[in-house]
Design an enzyme around this catalytic site. Structure first.
Site, mmCIF file in Angstrom:
data_model
loop_
_atom_site.group_PDB
_atom_site.id
_atom_site.type_symbol
_atom_site.label_atom_id
_atom_site.label_comp_id
_atom_site.label_asym_id
_atom_site.label_seq_id
_atom_site.Cartn_x
_atom_site.Cartn_y
_atom_site.Cartn_z
ATOM 1 C CG HIS A 294 3.800 -10.386 6.590
ATOM 2 N ND1 HIS A 294 4.925 -10.535 5.788
ATOM 3 C CD2 HIS A 294 2.939 -11.362 6.202
ATOM 4 C CE1 HIS A 294 4.745 -11.546 4.974
ATOM 5 N NE2 HIS A 294 3.542 -12.076 5.200
ATOM 6 C CB CYS A 295 -0.346 -7.141 3.836
ATOM 7 S SG CYS A 295 -2.010 -7.236 3.131
ATOM 8 N N PRO A 296 -1.026 -10.496 4.821
ATOM 9 C CG PRO A 296 -2.659 -11.551 6.105
ATOM 10 C CD PRO A 296 -1.748 -10.364 6.091
#
Length: 383
Positions: free
Chosen positions: A167-169
């Site tokens: 999951h890429c913020p």
């Protein structure tokens, strides 16, 4: 007559105290081991338990950090591009169109690819398993639903993601089956754009950082010149009385000269330094990240699978067996499948230029080195 001998070097109460403390420590240790005994205890379980506070923070705050980090990306990227165009175009336009035009086209091509891949990485759904899947490898403990191969649960999105990488913020989105290519190409083009910008900016950076105008403070201390100008403007001339041969002489030396620096000069200097250091930092960070993901792609792994496969290699090594990644088709084929260069697609048209083509397959069934997916059959057949 009884003779008494005194031994001052031996104290029996200290010996009894030591025995008492040692006995209680052993009893406490035995009690704790009895209460906490677990036949399945291992260093990995201890580490996961210790990391639970970190996981809790990620689960509860990562979704709120996403928009903030996206805003930082857009702000710094826009500032860097605006400063680059405002400073570099007037500077290099004087060299003539034959020199300026190729650089202008190349720089804008990198910029278009950066904007396109970042936008698509954010807007494209990474892919989620449907209610009915043709192939099941496990049951998701959180979704309580069948999970297809290479799918994993995202604790931030609260859903399973097909071929999840992480999951890429910075994208405020999961990186999965349908947008993994956009994420990787964004990193590569962003790194190339920053490297190109630093290369073009270096002469100007050197001029402002080391040479520039005649100033009191050079290099990294350049901002102190503003404080120096302010100090000179507030400083009043003073009178010095000198005595020579009995006669007093009043000397009034002038104040130190002010620097011929305007706010435009300061803004120009700080803009050049800001863009160069921002670009250098992006080149270093994105360069290392791109190399890491390139290595994973070359071995047909994701950021999650690399840890799973590592543990599996260790387990099989103890049994005298060798682990083989079933999804690894070799360096060239792995990159073709990842970039979607199948069905006549080419690198020059679909990678160097913006393209919305989808990856090969559906993310639910995966061909391996021993099995292949038959589109006319719901299962698999052995090669």
């Amino acid at each position: 007559m009884r003779i008494l001998k005194w031994r001052v070097n031996v104290c029996h109460w200290t010996t009894r105290l030591g025995q008492y403390l040692n006995l209680n420590c052993q009893m406490f240790k035995l009690t704790m081991l009895s209460l906490c005994y677990n036949a399945f205890m291992s260093p990995n379980i201890i580490l996961e338990t210790a990391m639970e506070p970190v996981f809790w923070i990620v689960d509860h705050f990562a979704r709120y950090m996403g928009p903030i980090l996206m805003g930082l990306v857009l702000t710094f990227s826009s500032a860097g591009v605006i400063i680059f165009y405002l400073i570099m175009i007037p500077r290099y336009l004087v060299y003539g169109w034959h020199w300026f035009l190729p650089h202008f086209i190349f720089g804008n091509l990198l910029l278009i690819n950066v904007i396109f891949n970042y936008t698509m990485g954010y807007l494209t759904d990474p892919g989620h398993p449907p209610q009915i899947v043709p192939e099941v490898v496990s049951i998701c403990k959180r979704c309580i639903a069948p999970k297809p191969p290479r799918a994993h649960h995202c604790s931030v999105c609260k859903r399973c993601v097909l071929r999840m990488d992480h999951h890429c913020p910075w994208l405020n989105n999961c990186v999965g089956f349908y947008n993994h290519r956009y994420f990787f190409l964004y990193m590569v083009y962003m790194m190339c754009g920053c490297l190109y910008g630093c290369f073009m900016f270096y002469p100007l950076f050197y001029e402002n950082f080391y040479v520039g105008k005649e100033v009191v403070f050079h290099g990294a201390l350049y901002p102190l010149n503003m404080a120096y100008n302010y100090w000179v403007s507030k400083k009043k001339s003073y009178t010095l009385i000198a005595v020579s041969n009995g006669t007093s002489i009043k000397l009034t030396p002038p104040p130190p000269p002010t620097l011929n620096l305007t706010w435009t000069d300061h803004l120009y200097h700080h803009s050049v330094i800001f863009v160069f250091f921002l670009g250098s930092g992006c080149v270093l960070a994105l360069g290392l990240l791109s190399l890491w993901h390139a290595r994973l792609i070359s071995h047909a792994e994701t950021s999650i699978e690399v840890h799973i496969n590592k543990n599996e290699r260790k387990r099989l090594a103890k049994l005298g067996q060798k682990f083989v990644n079933p999804y690894d088709y070799g360096f060239k084929r792995n990159w073709q499948l990842f970039l979607g260069l199948t069905e006549g697609r080419t690198f020059w048209r679909h990678i160097l230029l913006p393209s919305r083509h989808k990856p090969s397959g559906n993310g639910l069934q995966w061909e391996t080195t021993t099995f292949t997916v038959d589109s006319n059959f719901d299962g698999v057949r052995i090669l």
